[in-house]
Design an enzyme around this catalytic site. Structure first.
Site, PDB file in Angstrom:
ATOM      1  N   HIS A  95      -9.069   1.675  -0.589  1.00  0.00           N
ATOM      2  CA  HIS A  95      -8.750   2.159   0.763  1.00  0.00           C
ATOM      3  C   HIS A  95      -9.044   3.233   0.897  1.00  0.00           C
ATOM      4  CE1 HIS A  95      -5.438   5.127   0.946  1.00  0.00           C
ATOM      5  NE2 HIS A  95      -4.322   4.413   1.551  1.00  0.00           N
TER       6      HIS A  95
ATOM      7  N   GLU B 171       0.917  -0.899  -0.187  1.00  0.00           N
ATOM      8  CA  GLU B 171       0.237   0.096  -0.056  1.00  0.00           C
ATOM      9  C   GLU B 171       0.712   1.070   0.017  1.00  0.00           C
ATOM     10  OE1 GLU B 171      -3.209   0.268   3.189  1.00  0.00           O
ATOM     11  OE2 GLU B 171      -2.444   2.592   2.510  1.00  0.00           O
TER      12      GLU B 171
ATOM     13  N   ASP C  65       2.187   1.824   3.422  1.00  0.00           N
ATOM     14  CA  ASP C  65       1.368   3.315   3.990  1.00  0.00           C
ATOM     15  C   ASP C  65       2.933   4.082   3.287  1.00  0.00           C
ATOM     16  OD1 ASP C  65      -0.660   4.773   3.489  1.00  0.00           O
ATOM     17  OD2 ASP C  65      -1.191   4.613   5.717  1.00  0.00           O
TER      18      ASP C  65
HETATM   19 MN    MN Z   1      -2.465   4.661   2.675  1.00  0.00          MN
END
Ligand code: MN
Length: 346
Positions: free
Chosen positions: A183, A15, A306
């Protein structure tokens, strides 16, 4: 920690955000037109115009899908970033503009993957507000650009993908065997009012509440009876759902008639175990990871950082040190991502 020379694991991070000048310019235009508060604007203002040092670092890192990013990956022994256009993707743009920007960003992404075929993979951006064009873009991005899956940032104009007008997109994703990374973004403006007083509408709570609700609506809306092979990926250890599975099943059955729910072929938890994958993004908590392995099995969990919103060293350190088996770490660090996103093994 082993990093530079020979990492202990092949680490695929699933991600990992990027942006483009086209996306930033389009979002600047959106914010210029809508002068009032919108729950997704604070983060966008940070991304495109804040002069704070931390914001400038994030901006630079989002725009770098080349050398600088690879250097940071190397510093921490990360083999691959599975890249996705940063939230809210193109979902706040007018439909025609959204289609244009999605294509531009998917082309740039595919070019970056071509330049670094062993270091980057990519999720194609989809414009749900133009469903017919979105289907064409899914087919182009997966079939021609050879991207590895799709990203959709939760609601579009307050609507979830369980609405039948979006089903052609789900149908195309299932047919192309493209997993959809659902997401987060902030809840829609009406819902976000309840979070706003204490600034809870973003990653602290609002993203998870919004995206968890969206995922549950896919299940209760019968999406997986219609598209049994569709795969949805949730970040943040499943956006709260793994903790709640017992109660979802229990109340779904108990109040079926009273609430006039849609009949489903299976229990909600069964769809969650078969049609969903979760990732560790931004949830560097080994106790939660162990619980999720217990609930879902290590076959359903993938590593994510992230980047650039959270730190690579925190994500790698947490999973390296987690008290779980070496075999499970191999699955979570890379084997599952290779399977779900068709990323070649090393
Ligand atoms: Mn994210």
């Amino acid at each position: 920690m082993t990093t530079q020379s020979q990492p202990a694991f092949r680490r695929i991070a699933t991600e990992e955000a990027f942006s483009t000048l086209e996306q930033m310019e389009a979002m600047r235009e959106v914010m210029n037109v809508h002068s009032g508060y919108h729950p997704d604007f604070p983060v966008w203002r940070m991304i495109v115009e804040s002069e704070m040092e931390a914001a400038k670092v994030v901006r630079g890192r989002l725009l770098d899908i080349g050398e600088g990013r690879v250097r940071i990956m190397d510093e921490h022994g990360v083999a691959v970033h599975l890249l996705s256009l940063t939230s809210t993707g193109v979902q706040m743009l007018e439909p025609a503009k959204a289609v244009t920007v999605a294509k531009q960003c998917n082309d740039l992404l595919a070019a970056a993957v071509q330049r670094y075929p062993t270091r980057f993979a990519g999720l194609a951006t989809v414009p749900p507000q133009a469903p017919a064009e979105a289907v064409k873009e899914v087919e182009r991005a997966i079939g021609e650009l050879k991207l590895n899956g799709l990203v959709i940032n939760s609601h579009t104009d307050g609507e979830f993908l369980c609405e039948e007008k979006y089903w052609p997109i789900l149908e195309a994703a299932e047919a192309m065997e493209a997993a959809i990374y659902l997401h987060p973004r902030a809840p829609n403006p009406l819902m976000a009012e309840a979070y706003r007083t204490d600034g809870l509408e973003h990653a602290i709570w609002g993203y998870q509440a919004e995206t968890g609700l969206h995922a549950l609506r896919l299940i209760t809306g019968g999406v997986f009876d219609r598209f049994p092979k569709l795969k949805i990926v949730l970040g943040h250890m499943g956006e709260g759902i793994p903790y709640w599975l017992y109660r979802i099943d229990y109340m779904h059955a108990l109040t079926m008639e009273a609430r006039q729910r849609r009949e489903l072929n299976r229990k909600p938890s069964e769809y969650f175990r078969d049609n969903f994958m979760i990732t560790t993004s931004g949830m560097n908590d080994a106790k939660v990871l162990k619980y999720c392995i217990d609930q879902l099995s290590a076959d359903n969990i993938m590593f994510a950082i992230d980047y650039p919103y959270q730190l690579t060293e925190d994500a790698v350190g947490f999973l390296d040190e987690a008290d779980i088996s070496h075999e499970d770490k191999e699955k979570i660090y890379h084997l599952n991502a290779e399977r779900i996103f068709k990323i070649p093994g090393a």
